[in-house]
Write a protein that holds these residues in place. Structure first.
Motif, PDB file in Angstrom:
ATOM      1  N   ALA A 114       0.975  -1.325   0.027  1.00 26.66           N
ATOM      2  CA  ALA A 114       0.004  -0.057   0.063  1.00 26.66           C
ATOM      3  C   ALA A 114       0.880   1.379   0.036  1.00 26.66           C
ATOM      4  N   ILE A 115       1.938   1.362   1.004  1.00 24.44           N
ATOM      5  CA  ILE A 115       2.847   2.368   0.772  1.00 24.44           C
ATOM      6  C   ILE A 115       3.306   2.545  -0.384  1.00 24.44           C
ATOM      7  N   THR A 116       3.847   1.581  -0.978  1.00 23.82           N
ATOM      8  CA  THR A 116       4.535   1.874  -2.286  1.00 23.82           C
ATOM      9  C   THR A 116       3.735   2.669  -3.327  1.00 23.82           C
ATOM     10  N   PHE A 117       2.519   1.950  -3.585  1.00 23.46           N
ATOM     11  CA  PHE A 117       1.611   2.484  -4.802  1.00 23.46           C
ATOM     12  C   PHE A 117       1.242   4.001  -4.368  1.00 23.46           C
ATOM     13  N   ILE A 118       0.953   4.055  -3.064  1.00 22.01           N
ATOM     14  CA  ILE A 118       0.650   5.673  -2.642  1.00 22.01           C
ATOM     15  C   ILE A 118       1.785   6.594  -2.899  1.00 22.01           C
ATOM     16  N   ASP A 119       2.955   6.038  -2.595  1.00 20.36           N
ATOM     17  CA  ASP A 119       4.171   7.178  -2.627  1.00 20.36           C
ATOM     18  C   ASP A 119       4.642   7.212  -4.155  1.00 20.36           C
ATOM     19  N   ILE A 120       4.159   6.226  -5.006  1.00 22.41           N
ATOM     20  CA  ILE A 120       4.449   6.329  -6.348  1.00 22.41           C
ATOM     21  C   ILE A 120       3.666   7.487  -6.950  1.00 22.41           C
ATOM     22  N   ASP A 121       2.293   7.606  -6.579  1.00 22.12           N
ATOM     23  CA  ASP A 121       1.447   8.403  -7.050  1.00 22.12           C
ATOM     24  C   ASP A 121       1.183   9.744  -6.467  1.00 22.12           C
ATOM     25  N   PHE A 122       1.511   9.876  -5.077  1.00 21.29           N
ATOM     26  CA  PHE A 122       1.116  11.052  -4.387  1.00 21.29           C
ATOM     27  C   PHE A 122       2.526  11.536  -3.768  1.00 21.29           C
ATOM     28  N   ARG A 123       3.602  10.822  -3.840  1.00 19.21           N
ATOM     29  CA  ARG A 123       4.743  11.185  -2.863  1.00 19.21           C
ATOM     30  C   ARG A 123       4.563  11.535  -1.562  1.00 19.21           C
ATOM     31  N   ILE A 124       3.651  10.723  -1.031  1.00 20.45           N
ATOM     32  CA  ILE A 124       3.402  10.741   0.368  1.00 20.45           C
ATOM     33  C   ILE A 124       3.391   9.305   0.951  1.00 20.45           C
ATOM     34  N   ILE A 125       3.597   9.204   2.253  1.00 22.09           N
ATOM     35  CA  ILE A 125       3.371   7.951   2.928  1.00 22.09           C
ATOM     36  C   ILE A 125       2.467   8.228   4.296  1.00 22.09           C
ATOM     37  N   PRO A 126       1.303   7.988   4.046  1.00 22.58           N
ATOM     38  CA  PRO A 126       0.389   8.447   5.127  1.00 22.58           C
ATOM     39  C   PRO A 126       0.424   7.855   6.464  1.00 22.58           C
ATOM     40  N   ASP A 127       0.358   8.829   7.549  1.00 19.47           N
ATOM     41  CA  ASP A 127       0.681   8.546   8.871  1.00 19.47           C
ATOM     42  C   ASP A 127       0.104   7.301   9.416  1.00 19.47           C
ATOM     43  N   GLU A 128      -1.254   7.229   8.969  1.00 15.11           N
ATOM     44  CA  GLU A 128      -2.146   6.227   9.491  1.00 15.11           C
ATOM     45  C   GLU A 128      -1.475   4.690   8.971  1.00 15.11           C
ATOM     46  N   LEU A 129      -1.070   4.564   8.047  1.00 15.18           N
ATOM     47  CA  LEU A 129      -0.349   3.323   7.583  1.00 15.18           C
ATOM     48  C   LEU A 129       1.008   3.090   8.726  1.00 15.18           C
ATOM     49  N   ASN A 130       1.756   4.250   8.724  1.00  9.25           N
ATOM     50  CA  ASN A 130       2.980   3.957   9.623  1.00  9.25           C
ATOM     51  C   ASN A 130       2.607   3.640  10.998  1.00  9.25           C
ATOM     52  N   LEU A 131       1.457   4.226  11.419  1.00  6.94           N
ATOM     53  CA  LEU A 131       1.216   4.000  12.969  1.00  6.94           C
ATOM     54  C   LEU A 131       0.663   2.606  12.933  1.00  6.94           C
ATOM     55  N   ILE A 132      -0.175   2.271  12.053  1.00  7.19           N
ATOM     56  CA  ILE A 132      -0.716   0.645  12.215  1.00  7.19           C
ATOM     57  C   ILE A 132       0.434  -0.276  12.337  1.00  7.19           C
ATOM     58  N   GLY A 133       1.634   0.023  11.127  1.00  6.79           N
ATOM     59  CA  GLY A 133       2.609  -0.795  11.118  1.00  6.79           C
ATOM     60  C   GLY A 133       3.347  -0.728  12.297  1.00  6.79           C
ATOM     61  N   PHE A 134       3.623   0.549  12.879  1.00  5.00           N
ATOM     62  CA  PHE A 134       4.496   0.607  14.293  1.00  5.00           C
ATOM     63  C   PHE A 134       3.906  -0.163  15.147  1.00  5.00           C
ATOM     64  N   ILE A 135       2.446  -0.144  15.568  1.00  5.17           N
ATOM     65  CA  ILE A 135       1.909  -0.713  16.486  1.00  5.17           C
ATOM     66  C   ILE A 135       1.952  -2.305  16.425  1.00  5.17           C
ATOM     67  N   MET A 136       1.754  -2.862  15.057  1.00 12.79           N
ATOM     68  CA  MET A 136       1.766  -4.120  15.005  1.00 12.79           C
ATOM     69  C   MET A 136       3.175  -4.753  15.146  1.00 12.79           C
ATOM     70  N   GLY A 137       4.277  -4.209  14.645  1.00 14.45           N
ATOM     71  CA  GLY A 137       5.561  -4.262  15.145  1.00 14.45           C
ATOM     72  C   GLY A 137       5.746  -4.227  16.634  1.00 14.45           C
ATOM     73  N   ILE A 138       5.378  -3.643  17.412  1.00 12.62           N
ATOM     74  CA  ILE A 138       5.647  -3.449  18.956  1.00 12.62           C
ATOM     75  C   ILE A 138       4.861  -4.718  19.406  1.00 12.62           C
ATOM     76  N   VAL A 139       3.758  -4.760  18.712  1.00 15.60           N
ATOM     77  CA  VAL A 139       2.932  -6.083  19.622  1.00 15.60           C
ATOM     78  C   VAL A 139       3.679  -7.169  18.951  1.00 15.60           C
ATOM     79  N   TYR A 140       4.111  -7.532  17.905  1.00 19.20           N
ATOM     80  CA  TYR A 140       4.679  -8.839  17.344  1.00 19.20           C
ATOM     81  C   TYR A 140       5.898  -8.810  18.085  1.00 19.20           C
ATOM     82  N   SER A 141       6.614  -7.894  18.616  1.00 18.34           N
ATOM     83  CA  SER A 141       8.082  -8.014  19.206  1.00 18.34           C
ATOM     84  C   SER A 141       7.712  -8.373  20.852  1.00 18.34           C
ATOM     85  N   ALA A 142       6.838  -7.798  21.075  1.00 16.82           N
ATOM     86  CA  ALA A 142       6.277  -8.111  22.509  1.00 16.82           C
ATOM     87  C   ALA A 142       5.972  -9.714  22.756  1.00 16.82           C
ATOM     88  N   ILE A 143       5.189 -10.136  21.654  1.00 16.05           N
ATOM     89  CA  ILE A 143       4.854 -11.571  21.955  1.00 16.05           C
ATOM     90  C   ILE A 143       6.073 -12.448  21.935  1.00 16.05           C
TER      91      ILE A 143
END
Length: 258
Positions: A114-143
């Motif tokens: 999702a980030i790849t194609f959004i960045d290609i089209d709009f030159r942005i990476i939405p905060d929503e996707l980064n936040l979701i990914g960060f939370i998932m990474g933290i949860v995964y690492s905690a597990i």
């Protein structure tokens, strides 16, 4: 035979998620809700797409890449994203098997797509996707009882890229990197740790530099000085490489310098 059936199921599941990613890619950068309307619609005429015209991959070819109502052309990107996400699902399954690791690995790759194609089209990476990914990474690492490594990876990944962006802005007077890329590295670092974050930055930068040189050479001469490429896709590609081969890469590198 059983494994082949599972691979098919995971591909179908992945292509369905890919259909949802198409919604994310189209709506989020345009400031539209991914919840409302709860149905897909033709971007040309706005007509609601029936469920039987929204079957991943199949519907595109049945309709020959055209809207049933206005006959407007449907971008080949839609089935491509569905196919790509289906392959990603299969690859994640083959790496992790039937485990919770699959959820986080496939989730990571899906966000990268999702980030790849959004960045290609709009030159942005939405905060929503980064936040979701960060939370998932933290949860995964905690597990996995690896929370400290995860937080360190986020700090080093985002901090290192922020430092590069700051130096570039200070000495060139122009913004060379967006903060979306910096926040993305906090997300990537949460998954991969400090080594994976640095690997992603250096490998992504190298691939991006090669692509930039080739792109600038092929572009029109008067536009060469203004040639720009998004950094997110290259970071995504490097991060996915590390997700699949990180243990091998880390053991080889650290073993080689010890």
């Amino acid at each position: 035979m059983e494994k082949a059936f599972l691979i098919l199921l995971f591909f179908i599941f992945g292509s369905i998620i890919g259909s949802f990613l198409n919604v994310v890619i189209y709506r989020i950068p345009r400031g539209k809700s991914i919840k409302k309307p709860a149905f897909s619609f033709c971007p040309e005429c706005g007509e609601k797409i029936k469920w039987y015209d929204n079957i991943p991959l199949l519907s595109y070819f049945i309709l020959r890449g055209r809207c049933r109502y206005c006959k407007g052309k449907i971008s080949i990107r839609y089935p491509f994203v569905e196919f790509l996400t289906g392959i990603a699902s299969v690859m994640a399954f083959l790496k992790t098997g039937l485990s919770y690791d699959y959820i986080f690995t496939f989730g990571f790759i899906s966000l990268m797509i999702a980030i790849t194609f959004i960045d290609i089209d709009f030159r942005i990476i939405p905060d929503e996707l980064n936040l979701i990914g960060f939370i998932m990474g933290i949860v995964y690492s905690a597990i996995k009882s690896n929370l400290v490594e995860s937080l360190l990876g986020s700090l080093i990944g985002a901090g290192f890229l922020w430092g590069i962006a700051y130096i570039y802005l200070r000495f060139r007077g122009i913004e060379g990197l967006g903060m979306g890329d910096v926040k993305m590295m906090a997300f990537v670092g949460a998954y991969t740790g400090w080594f994976g974050a640095l690997f992603t930055i250096f490998v992504g930068s190298f691939i991006g530099a090669v692509a930039g040189i080739i792109g600038a050479y092929l572009s029109k001469s008067e536009e060469k000085g203004k040639f720009e490429i998004p950094f997110g896709p290259f970071l995504s590609f490097a991060a996915i490489i590390y997700i699949f081969f990180g243990d091998i890469i880390k053991n080889w590198y650290l073993g080689g310098i010890m």
